[in-house]
Structures are given as structure tokens and as C-alpha cells.
Scaffold this motif. Structure first.
Motif, PDB file in Angstrom:
ATOM      1  N   ARG A 127       0.825  -1.217   0.000  1.00  0.00           N
ATOM      2  CA  ARG A 127       0.000   0.000   0.000  1.00  0.00           C
ATOM      3  C   ARG A 127       0.856   1.262   0.000  1.00  0.00           C
ATOM      4  N   THR A 174       1.294   4.416  -3.145  1.00  0.00           N
ATOM      5  CA  THR A 174       0.665   5.680  -2.729  1.00  0.00           C
ATOM      6  C   THR A 174       0.373   6.563  -3.942  1.00  0.00           C
ATOM      7  N   ALA A 190     -11.671   5.310   4.054  1.00  0.00           N
ATOM      8  CA  ALA A 190     -10.425   5.765   3.425  1.00  0.00           C
ATOM      9  C   ALA A 190      -9.255   5.608   4.392  1.00  0.00           C
ATOM     10  N   LEU A 191      -9.462   5.942   5.657  1.00  0.00           N
ATOM     11  CA  LEU A 191      -8.364   5.885   6.622  1.00  0.00           C
ATOM     12  C   LEU A 191      -7.993   4.444   6.967  1.00  0.00           C
ATOM     13  N   ALA A 192      -8.971   3.545   6.845  1.00  0.00           N
ATOM     14  CA  ALA A 192      -8.689   2.126   7.124  1.00  0.00           C
ATOM     15  C   ALA A 192      -8.003   1.462   5.933  1.00  0.00           C
ATOM     16  N   ASP A 193      -8.237   2.000   4.753  1.00  0.00           N
ATOM     17  CA  ASP A 193      -7.760   1.370   3.514  1.00  0.00           C
ATOM     18  C   ASP A 193      -6.399   1.902   3.081  1.00  0.00           C
ATOM     19  N   SER A 194      -6.076   3.109   3.506  1.00  0.00           N
ATOM     20  CA  SER A 194      -4.893   3.779   2.964  1.00  0.00           C
ATOM     21  C   SER A 194      -3.978   4.252   4.089  1.00  0.00           C
ATOM     22  N   PRO A 195      -2.772   3.724   4.158  1.00  0.00           N
ATOM     23  CA  PRO A 195      -1.872   4.186   5.233  1.00  0.00           C
ATOM     24  C   PRO A 195      -1.494   5.655   5.093  1.00  0.00           C
ATOM     25  N   VAL A 196      -1.399   6.159   3.855  1.00  0.00           N
ATOM     26  CA  VAL A 196      -1.059   7.577   3.718  1.00  0.00           C
ATOM     27  C   VAL A 196      -2.224   8.438   4.210  1.00  0.00           C
ATOM     28  N   ALA A 197      -3.447   7.976   3.983  1.00  0.00           N
ATOM     29  CA  ALA A 197      -4.622   8.699   4.477  1.00  0.00           C
ATOM     30  C   ALA A 197      -4.609   8.742   6.005  1.00  0.00           C
ATOM     31  N   SER A 234      -1.796  11.023   7.255  1.00  0.00           N
ATOM     32  CA  SER A 234      -2.082  12.438   7.031  1.00  0.00           C
ATOM     33  C   SER A 234      -3.097  12.950   8.052  1.00  0.00           C
ATOM     34  N   TRP A 269      -2.967   1.354  12.570  1.00  0.00           N
ATOM     35  CA  TRP A 269      -3.008   0.613  11.303  1.00  0.00           C
ATOM     36  C   TRP A 269      -3.166  -0.889  11.552  1.00  0.00           C
ATOM     37  N   ARG A 318      -9.448  -2.468   2.393  1.00  0.00           N
ATOM     38  CA  ARG A 318      -9.499  -2.890   3.783  1.00  0.00           C
ATOM     39  C   ARG A 318     -10.501  -1.991   4.493  1.00  0.00           C
ATOM     40  N   ASP A 330      -6.233   8.289  -2.633  1.00  0.00           N
ATOM     41  CA  ASP A 330      -5.454   7.049  -2.502  1.00  0.00           C
ATOM     42  C   ASP A 330      -6.339   5.823  -2.306  1.00  0.00           C
ATOM     43  N   SER A 331      -7.597   6.017  -1.966  1.00  0.00           N
ATOM     44  CA  SER A 331      -8.466   4.870  -1.659  1.00  0.00           C
ATOM     45  C   SER A 331      -9.785   4.985  -2.425  1.00  0.00           C
ATOM     46  N   GLY A 351     -12.645   4.437  -0.110  1.00  0.00           N
ATOM     47  CA  GLY A 351     -12.790   5.590   0.776  1.00  0.00           C
ATOM     48  C   GLY A 351     -13.424   6.768   0.056  1.00  0.00           C
TER      49      GLY A 351
END
Lengths: 389, 384
Positions: free
Chosen positions: A23, A27, A243-250, A253, A285, B26, B246-247, B250
Motif C-alpha cells: 500500500r 501511494t 479511506a483511513l482504514a484502507d490507505s496508510p497515507v490517508a 495524514s 493501522w 481494507r 489514494d483509496s 474511501g
């Protein structure tokens, strides 16, 4: 009957780390490239950090370090499996001290002070219900924050068998500490806080002095400019959480934006090491708890547990750091809801005081509880000295 | 102005990359599955599954490429727009402006009704530009761009050879359309709006009637309960944008909540948008990577409130918009202004409370919108 706590070590499975690296590698940056923090998390800072997270950050070492520094256990309290740090005291009859973190941090908020505090206390640092390795918890629709407080109270009493203990906390931890002191005054020797709790924002400004009103107004205008994260989390957390669960950059940030706003220097590198920042983000995470952690804002808004009319009738120590939103509050305002017996205005530091100013923070907590012991001893002596009739 | 026909031909590799993201989406574990705290987790899972296994982008792409898309270079940027000529003796040109969180797709069902009406006398030449930072228009080159979109539209219409034209919009589209009428009153024959631009409510008049006071109070409680998206978008567009770009799952959660909440669907979003239509909307944001840049109008609004915007507003409000204005008001839209409120700012000639429909009226009730547009502009055509 209550099962004894089991040992707990953080060990993140390889597949979770591999997945995270995929992931991070892919990015996909948004087009808003302008420099600085005005539009949100600074792009240059975040790019660097994501690069480091992907190819430098040594999670296995960090994990071992955390396990070494903060021995952990897990136990069922009030029907919930609670994860907590438990450090045996260095001396007999040490007062148990419950340390409560907030959002968006974790039990790691106290990583720099637990050893110091263990000289005086038996230290317990739980992951709050909804957070980290405690994970999502189904809380009552009525006063869910009070329900959380009750879970932690049961951990201390039913599970760990403590009859009397102290609490220290900030952010959400401040609110939880106050609720426990209200609900179980006989068990709580005192509470040490770094803020008054979000509920004082609801104080009726017509009933207060000019200075108090000025502070309440400052908090309010800061909230308008910088509090949208809380408005989203309190009203539409499930539109943001995926979005925050799916994307580490999200996730990074969203969390770093808060650490930046709430740090003293306004420069993350001056206040926190990148490893420490990433450790905290990793807790969210790997446990996939950003959604359940934010949900507390929503649940509490629907059914608040504390109001500005509640009065905490246990001794309270306040360590106040100048860069907290609104700055240091007037003592008069604190005394409307709290029995303030210690008031310390710190020269530096902000919302994450235990991370930014660990020595000053730990010293203040120790002094506060020492003072309470002295008071209690004096009362005892006074009783013994009383002439018998 | 150089303009070129524009078609979407998304690379296989990019679609494969998207599919991989969807396959590994996820999602957070949730204890409740309704829409109470935002997009329903259960619905989101269904939508993501459909996106991977049921949704046929190539078919959708072909359909979109039949809409008559163009790209024009204007004022140092790129404007993406739909342009379709009307079938009639003298079609009236009209510019339709969308808002957030949708796109030019808001007008997909309305365009054919305007281009090909039952009576050819009612035909329109339709222009549907994508706002700066949206879809395939370039992102704003500076802050405050939303306040200059009307000038950009006027240039576009002029370059297309239209000296007199009509305008319609909702959401940001009504703000842009109002600016168009204020700044280009000679060119604009009339404006047709589905709401009173919301920022008028930021200044409460002393002489508000009970109806107006109730309306303003409703807006305020709506902002408290529903308006957090606008504040985060206005204060932290990049922090949120980092997440949205990015998602894909999301991004869908963030957008679909509004499509569900603001449409007349009784809570069942599929009454207003099919899954394919929802994903189309999300795809426009995803493929153009405009999750963050589309938030900038909110930032502009928040940051202009201290300066230029207020000055301009004061200047503007000294007089009402003189261009004839029509309002078509849909019962499930976000706010329900009394006519007197609209009359403070507009020369209201037509006021049409509608029997059904919500915020995305042109998509939800294209026939009602088309009928209202035809009737309002029929007497105004003679002047064009």
C-alpha cells in the motif's frame, strides 16, 4: 469469576507488514502540491515520512522496544477484553496509577514516562475501548463514554483487585478520569489532568467572569478554524473511516495533521521523532481501529456523559501546557467543575505533554500524588491526636 | 481559444491498478450497518463488490464518449465541457453548472431533453463545463478561483459564438450562475436555479420575516448536523484529499453519503442512483484524481470570508441581480427558502415548488427540470 490477565506481546504478522508495504509503495498522491501546512498536512513532510515508513522504519525493532519498555497483558473486564500495560512497582505498597490516553494517540502516549513513574507507582496504561489492541467495543447508546469509564474501573477493581488508585489523563483520558472520580469517589485518591475536558466548552458564557469568557471564546474560535476533524468524527465518521482504514497515507495524514496542530513548536521534527510518530500510527493501522476510535466522538455527541454542571469532588491536579488549544485556562473556570488542589502552569509543551515534555510531566504527576499522601497522613495523624472522650 | 474533441480512453493498466485496490480494500470492522453515522458499511461493501465484478467501465466509457466532450484552453488553464447543439429553428444557448459531490454527469439525463424537446421551438444548445479542479478541467491555479468561474464560463460561451445565453445551476452551480448574472448581465437572458446560493445565509438581515428566520435557523441546524464535510473541505482540503485520492473505496464512502443523504430516495440511495450511476460519479473523481482539488471551492469560501469576498459581496448586494431569475425548488433539497428570501437577491420571475426530487434534481427528476426550463425561457427567447 474473573479470569486472571494473560500476558500480551505485540507481534504483527508478516503478511500484515507485507500488505502495508504494498500500500505504501503504490501511494497515489493528490494534486494539491503547494507547500506548507495551510491546506492540510504538508506534502513534503508527508512524502518523506511515507518514504521512510516504506523503506527505513524498522518495525520489528520498534515492536521489540515497545514490548521491552511496556510489558503488556490482556484481561476481560466488564465483558470486554482490555489490553493494558502493567509495570510492577519498584517499592512495596505503591499507589496504582491508571494512565489514560486520548485521540489520536494510544498507550504509547506514556512511553517516555512509564519508567520514571514506576519508581513511585504501580503503572497501568490501557488501550481505551475502541482503540489499539483493545479493539472495537459495543458501547451502550446511553452515555457510551461512561460505559468506557466503567470498563476501565472494573479492570482496576474486579480484575486487578485495587481498592484505591490514582488516575492521570489528557484529552479523552481527562473526561474518562473525571467520570470515574464522579462515579467511584471512594476508590479514587485523586486525578491528575492536562486539560479540563471537552465538556467545559459548553459552559454558559453568561455565568462566567470576563477572563473565563475570553478563554472560552478563544477555544471556540480555534475550534472553528481547526476543529473540523472533530465535527466530521462526531457526525459522519463512517463516511471518512473507510479511506483511513484502507490507505496508510490517508491515516498518517489525518493523524499527523493533529500532531502538527497540537504540538508546541509547530514543527513536528522538533517535538517528536519520526519513529515515535510512526509507532503511534502503526498501532491504529495494524489493529484497524481508526474507525472505532473516531466513533467515540459520534457516540458521545449523541449522549454526553459529562456536563459543565458536574462537579468532581476528588482532589485534582492540573498540569497546564501553554500551547493547548486556547492556551492555559483561568483557574476560576477549572474550579467550577473540579476540586483543584494543585495547579502548575508549564513553560513549554502542548497537547501531547507526556511525549513532548516527559520530565516535567512525570515530575508533576509524582508531586501531585505525593502531596495527596502527605495530606492523607496529616489527616490520619490528626485523627490519632484527637483526645478520646 | 483552441478547442478539441475529448474522449476518455483509460489505460488497461490504470483500470487493473484500480481493480487491485478494490480487491484489497481494507474496510473497518463495524458493529452497526445503517446510514446513521455516514455511509452504510454494508452498502459500501456491496458497492465495492459491484465495482469489481459487475460494473463495466468500457461500456460506460463508450457512453460518455457519445456525450460530445471537448477540451478548451482558456485563461491559461484547461476547461473540459460537453457541447451539444439543439434540434430546432433557433436553439437558445444554455450553460449548466454542476456542484459537489457530483460532476457533469448531473446533467446526463437532462441534456437530451433540452437538445431534443417535443416542440423544436424549445430547443437549447447545451454547454456543460466541469468546474476547475473537477473532472478533466485543470485544477485552479490560484486561491479564490471559484469566484472567477463565471468569467471563465462567459469567455467559453463567447468563444463558442454565443453572445446571449441562458444559465442554470445548483449547489456550486447556483453560486457560479449568480455570479454570471451579476458580472455579465448583458449576455445572460435569464438564470434558473435549484437553490438560493447558500452563502447568502451567512449574513442575517435585521428585518427577516418569521419565515426567513425559520429558514435561517434550519440552515444553521443543518450545518451543525450535516455540514461537517464543508468545514473540513474548507479548512483541511489536502488532509482529506490525501485520503480520497489514494483509496477508491474511501472516495466512494465520502461521496456516496451525500448522494444518498441529499436525494429524494427515502434512505434507499438506489431509488435515486443505480449502483452503476453511483460508481460513474466516483469514477470521474478517481480517474481524474480530483478528490483533493474538487474541495478547493470550499477552501476559497472559508478563506475569502475576511477579505475580498466580503467587499465584493457588499458591492454586489447594493443591488439585486437584475437578470430575470427562476427557482425550481425540490422538496428533499438541503434547504427550503421562502420566496421573500430569494427576492432579496434576485429578480424572481418564476417560483416553482416541485412535487418530488432532491439536491440532484437534474439527475433525479430530469423531466421536471426540463419542463421548468422550457417554460421559463420561452418568453425570454424573443430577446435573444
Amino acid at each position: 469469576m474473573t479470569a486472571p490477565p494473560e500476558g500480551f506481546r505485540i507481534y504483527v504478522a508478516d503478511r500484515v507488514l507485507d500488505d502495508l508495504h504494498v500500500r505504501l509503495q503504490r501511494t497515489r498522491w493528490s494534486r494539491l502540491e503547494s507547500p506548507g501546512w495551510t491546506l492540510g498536512t504538508d506534502r513534503a513532510y508527508l512524502r518523506d515520512l511515507i518514504g521512510y515508513w516504506h523503506s527505513g522504519y524498522p518495525w520489528r525493532e520498534r515492536e521489540a522496544l515497545i514490548n521491552e519498555l511496556m510489558p503488556q497483558r490482556r484481561a476481560r473486564a466488564h465483558g470486554v477484553d482490555v489490553h493494558f500495560v502493567h509495570i510492577a512497582p519498584r517499592r512495596p505498597r505503591a499507589l496504582p496509577l491508571l494512565l489514560l490516553h486520548g485521540w489520536p494517540d494510544s498507550f504509547l502516549r506514556y512511553r517516555k514516562v512509564v519508567r520514571e513513574l514506576a519508581l513511585d507507582f504501580e503503572v497501568i496504561v490501557p488501550s481505551l475501548p475502541g482503540f489499539g489492541f483493545t479493539g472495537p467495543v459495543e458501547l451502550s447508546a446511553t452515555q457510551p463514554t461512561r460505559h468506557s469509564a466503567e470498563i476501565l474501573y472494573r479492570l482496576m477493581t474486579d480484575v486487578l483487585g485495587f481498592d484505591r488508585f490514582g488516575i492521570a489523563g489528557g484529552d479523552g483520558g481527562s473526561v474518562l478520569a473525571q467520570i470515574m472520580a464522579l462515579d467511584h469517589p471512594e476508590n479514587i485518591t485523586g486525578i491528575h489532568l492536562t486539560d479540563l475536558g471537552w465538556h467545559v466548552g459548553g459552559t454558559d458564557v453568561h455565568d462566567v467572569t470576563h477572563a473565563e469568557r475570553r478563554w472560552l471564546d478563544a477555544v471556540k474560535s480555534q475550534f472553528v478554524a481547526d476543529g473540523a476533524y472533530a465535527m466530521v468524527q462526531a457526525t459522519r465518521p463512517r463516511s471518512l473511516a473507510p479511506a483511513l482504514a484502507d490507505s496508510p497515507v490517508a491515516l498518517a495524514s489525518w493523524i499527523l495533521d493533529r500532531f502538527h496542530s497540537w504540538s508546541d513548536a509547530g514543527d513536528l521534527d522538533k517535538s517528536f521523532s519520526r519513529d515515535d510518530l510512526l509507532d503511534n500510527i502503526m498501532i491504529y493501522w495494524v489493529s484497524n481501529t481508526i474507525s472505532s476510535s473516531m466513533f467515540g466522538y459520534y457516540a458521545d455527541r449523541r449522549s454526553p456523559s459529562l456536563t459543565p454542571h458536574d462537579y468532581v469532588d476528588r482532589p485534582v491536579g492540573l498540569a497546564l501546557f501553554p500551547k493547548e488549544p486556547g492556551g492555559i485556562p483561568p483557574r476560576r473556570l477549572a474550579e467550577r467543575t473540579l476540586d483543584v488542589v494543585r495547579w502548575t502552569e508549564m513553560p513549554h509543551g502542548s497537547h501531547f505533554a507526556a511525549l513532548e515534555e516527559p520530565d516535567r510531566y512525570a515530575a508533576d504527576v509524582r508531586e501531585f500524588f505525593r502531596g495527596l499522601r502527605a495530606r492523607a497522613d496529616a489527616r490520619k495523624e490528626a485523627r490519632h491526636d484527637r483526645p478520646s472522650v | 481559444m483552441t478547442a478539441h474533441p475529448f474522449e476518455l480512453h483509460i489505460d488497461d493498466a490504470e483500470l487493473a491498478e484500480l481493480t487491485a485496490r478494490l480487491a484489497t480494500a481494507r474496510l473497518p470492522p463495524e458493529l452497526v450497518d445503517d446510514w446513521s453515522a455516514g455511509t452504510s458499511p454494508a452498502f459500501l461493501r456491496q458497492l465495492v463488490a459491484h465495482w469489481q465484478h459487475g460494473y463495466d467501465w468500457r461500456a460506460r466509457e463508450a457512453e460518455l464518449n457519445g456525450m460530445g466532450q471537448f477540451i478548451a484552453e482558456l485563461r491559461g488553464g484547461v476547461v473540459h465541457y460537453i457541447h451539444q447543439r439543439g434540434n430546432g429553428p433557433s436553439p437558445l444557448p444554455i450553460v449548466l453548472t454542476h456542484g459537489y459531490p457530483d460532476s457533469f454527469l448531473r446533467f446526463r439525463k437532462l441534456i437530451p431533453l433540452l437538445v431534443d424537446p417535443p416542440d423544436p421551438e424549445d430547443a437549447f444548445d447545451v454547454v456543460v463545463p466541469s468546474l476547475p479542479g473537477y473532472a478533466f478541467s485543470s485544477e485552479p491555479s490560484r486561491h479564490g478561483t471559484i469566484f472567477h468561474v463565471a468569467d471563465l464560463w462567459h469567455d467559453l460561451m463567447t468563444e463558442l459564438g454565443y453572445t446571449r445565453y441562458a444559465a442554470h445551476g445548483g449547489d456550486w452551480g447556483s453560486t457560479v450562475t449568480e455570479h454570471l448574472a451579476r458580472s455579465h448581465a448583458i449576455a445572460v437572458v435569464g438564470i434558473h436555479l435549484t437553490d438560493v446560493p447558500f452563502w447568502h445565509a451567512f449574513q442575517k438581515p435585521h428585518d427577516a420575516s418569521p419565515d426567513e428566520r425559520a429558514y435561517l435557523a434550519n440552515i444553521e441546524s443543518w450545518q451543525q448536523a450535516e455540514g461537517a464535510y464543508a468545514i473540513i473541505q474548507g479548512t483541511r482540503p489536502r488532509t482529506l484529499g490525501d485520503a480520497l485520492d489514494d483509496s477508491p473505496a474511501g472516495l466512494a464512502a465520502w461521496l456516496v453519503e451525500k448522494l444518498q443523504r441529499w436525494s429524494d430516495c427515502d434512505g434507499d440511495v438506489e431509488r435515486a442512483f443505480t449502483k452503476d450511476e453511483l460508481i460513474d460519479q466516483v469514477m470521474i473523481y478517481w480517474l481524474s484524481r480530483t478528490g483533493a482539488s474538487s474541495l478547493l471551492p470550499y477552501y476559497d469560501l472559508v478563506h475569502a470570508s475576511m477579505g475580498r469576498w466580503i467587499l465584493e459581496k457588499v458591492k454586489d448586494l447594493l443591488s439585486r441581480v437584475k437578470v430575470p431569475a427562476a427557482f425550481a425548488l425540490f422538496p428533499r433539497d438541503l434547504s427550503h427558502p421562502p420566496r421573500a428570501w430569494a427576492e432579496r437577491f434576485f429578480h424572481v420571475e418564476r417560483w416553482s415548488p416541485m412535487p418530488r426530487g432532491g439536491h440532484f434534481a437534474a439527475h433525479e427528476e430530469p423531466q421536471l427540470v426540463a419542463e421548468d426550463l422550457r417554460e421559463f425561457f420561452r418568453p425570454l427567447r424573443t430577446f435573444s
